[in-house]
Design an enzyme around this catalytic site. Sequence first.
Site, short mmCIF file in Angstrom:
data_model
loop_
_atom_site.label_atom_id
_atom_site.label_comp_id
_atom_site.label_asym_id
_atom_site.label_seq_id
_atom_site.Cartn_x
_atom_site.Cartn_y
_atom_site.Cartn_z
CE1 TYR A 31 -3.48 -2.72 0.56
CE2 TYR A 31 -2.57 -3.05 2.76
CZ TYR A 31 -3.43 -3.43 1.76
OH TYR A 31 -4.23 -4.52 1.92
CD1 TRP A 35 -6.40 2.51 1.68
CD2 TRP A 35 -4.33 2.69 0.86
NE1 TRP A 35 -6.31 1.72 0.54
CE2 TRP A 35 -5.06 1.82 0.02
CE3 TRP A 35 -3.01 2.98 0.53
CZ2 TRP A 35 -4.51 1.21 -1.09
CZ3 TRP A 35 -2.45 2.38 -0.58
CH2 TRP A 35 -3.20 1.51 -1.37
CG ASN A 36 -10.12 8.43 4.41
OD1 ASN A 36 -10.12 8.59 5.61
ND2 ASN A 36 -10.93 9.09 3.61
CD1 TRP A 37 -9.31 2.73 6.58
CD2 TRP A 37 -10.66 2.40 8.33
NE1 TRP A 37 -9.72 1.41 6.57
CE2 TRP A 37 -10.55 1.18 7.63
CE3 TRP A 37 -11.47 2.42 9.46
CZ2 TRP A 37 -11.20 0.01 8.03
CZ3 TRP A 37 -12.13 1.26 9.86
CH2 TRP A 37 -11.99 0.07 9.16
N GLY A 159 -13.88 -0.45 4.11
CA GLY A 159 -12.59 -0.71 4.74
C GLY A 159 -12.41 -2.18 5.09
CG ASP A 161 -10.67 -4.25 1.19
OD1 ASP A 161 -11.02 -3.42 2.03
OD2 ASP A 161 -9.69 -4.09 0.45
NE ARG A 194 -4.32 -8.73 -0.87
CZ ARG A 194 -4.67 -7.50 -0.50
NH1 ARG A 194 -4.50 -7.10 0.75
NH2 ARG A 194 -5.20 -6.66 -1.35
CE1 TYR A 343 -6.44 -6.88 3.53
CE2 TYR A 343 -8.17 -6.81 1.90
CZ TYR A 343 -7.13 -6.20 2.54
OH TYR A 343 -6.80 -4.93 2.19
CD GLU A 387 -3.06 -5.83 5.56
OE1 GLU A 387 -2.24 -6.63 5.03
OE2 GLU A 387 -3.93 -5.23 4.91
C1 DGY Z 1 -6.53 -3.08 -1.45
O1 DGY Z 1 -6.07 -2.73 -2.54
O2 DGY Z 1 -6.49 -4.24 -1.03
C2 DGY Z 1 -7.09 -2.06 -0.59
O3 DGY Z 1 -7.57 -2.59 0.61
C3 DGY Z 1 -8.14 -1.28 -1.27
O4 DGY Z 1 -8.41 -0.19 -0.46
#
Ligand code: DGY
Length: 431
Positions: A31, A35-37, A159, A161, A194, A343, A387
Amino acid sequence: MTVTPNRTAEAKAILHNNDRGGYTVPTADLYPYQWNWDSLFSALGWAVFDIKRAWTEIETLFKAQWPSGMVPHIVFWSDSASYFPGPDVWQTSGIAPATSSGISQPPVAATIVRRLAEIDRLPPRALYEAIDRWHRWWHRARDPEGRGVIAISHPWESGRDNLPDWDAPLSQMEVTATGHYRRRDLDHVDAAMRPHQADYDRYLALIDYGASNGWDDAAVSRHSPFWVADPGVTAVLLRAERDLIWLGEALGFDTAAIERRVDRLESGFEQFWHDKAGTYCSFDLRTGQHAQAGTSASFLAPYAGIDQHTDQLIEELGTWSLACTYLVPSFDPRHGDFEALRYWRGPVWCMVNYMIAVGLQELGAHDWAERLKSDTAALIAANGMPESFDPNTGGPVGGKLFTWTAALWLAWAGGSASDANFSGLTASTDH
Ligand code: DGY
């Protein structure tokens, strides 16, 4: 001799290493943007040792606010080849003031700004007004019928996903163009952690839908193939509205309009209650169908100040605690769709634990609030700051050296005081 890792020093190093000058990436490679939050939670960590840097994080994010009030979920301040989908897929130029995605993320800004205000100073009036514009956007764009529940137009907007909640709504979508892109997430993280390819095809189709409609809010709310009311975003917004009132009163603003928004969300929230599941569940606004099981967001009702079903929620949390080792898994650990590593279909996320604990503490469930804090502390003490975590083994999941895990260690779980609300956070700078 065993050397005990100094998690506090590690957490500060993670924030420094993920700092790109004014904003903090969630983790390098996986990432590589703001990212916002993630960014807003990073401010809690920065505030522990560099309060000025914490304020900068938030100000940088709001520079990307759209004229509509929307604050995007990713801001692409720089180029990176390590992430997909990038700016060319989102196609927001001409709409957005900075290169960004076209959807938002749970609005934790007011709540975090209130925390910073409590330990430092009130925010500038312009920041208060910007947050108010963002909140008004959520109501106007994501609850245009005024039902008191907030919709998401893409699973990423929650958020959370790849929650099993989104499976049924996504399965209604017709997806024709598949596999016309190369995922980059799998270059960095084990595929077992994922989302599946079929999910990605739908994530991309939804971006194509938004982009081909110029990210027009009315088009999205009327016709988006994915339009689901989410208790997670709604609870976060409801709490944020209460915190915005606190800030508004302190700054001398008239907060009557926000009070009305709070009333609407408070009475709307009960629509998430699903008797059969015995908890709060998302529901598809196109079909009216509730998801079949609880998620970690079901336990955010106390954080939002909703206390109608507290006893049932606490009983439910107790049942979950018998089905896994560490609380709070992102999805019901007794359900067939639970996956400990994938995830948002199982793993424990520190910032969700933090929010749930704050709510439980405020409603007087001190033992459970303490349990969440000590589980979080134990996970980080044993495994560092990935994460998220496997709720059964406690093992690390997803990206490594992760900003919000580090931030929540500094601001909460690594603190020694018993106050689940905000232990560890005092204003200081150590430039
Ligand atoms: C991702 O790309 O996996 C992100 O969580 C999208 O915001």
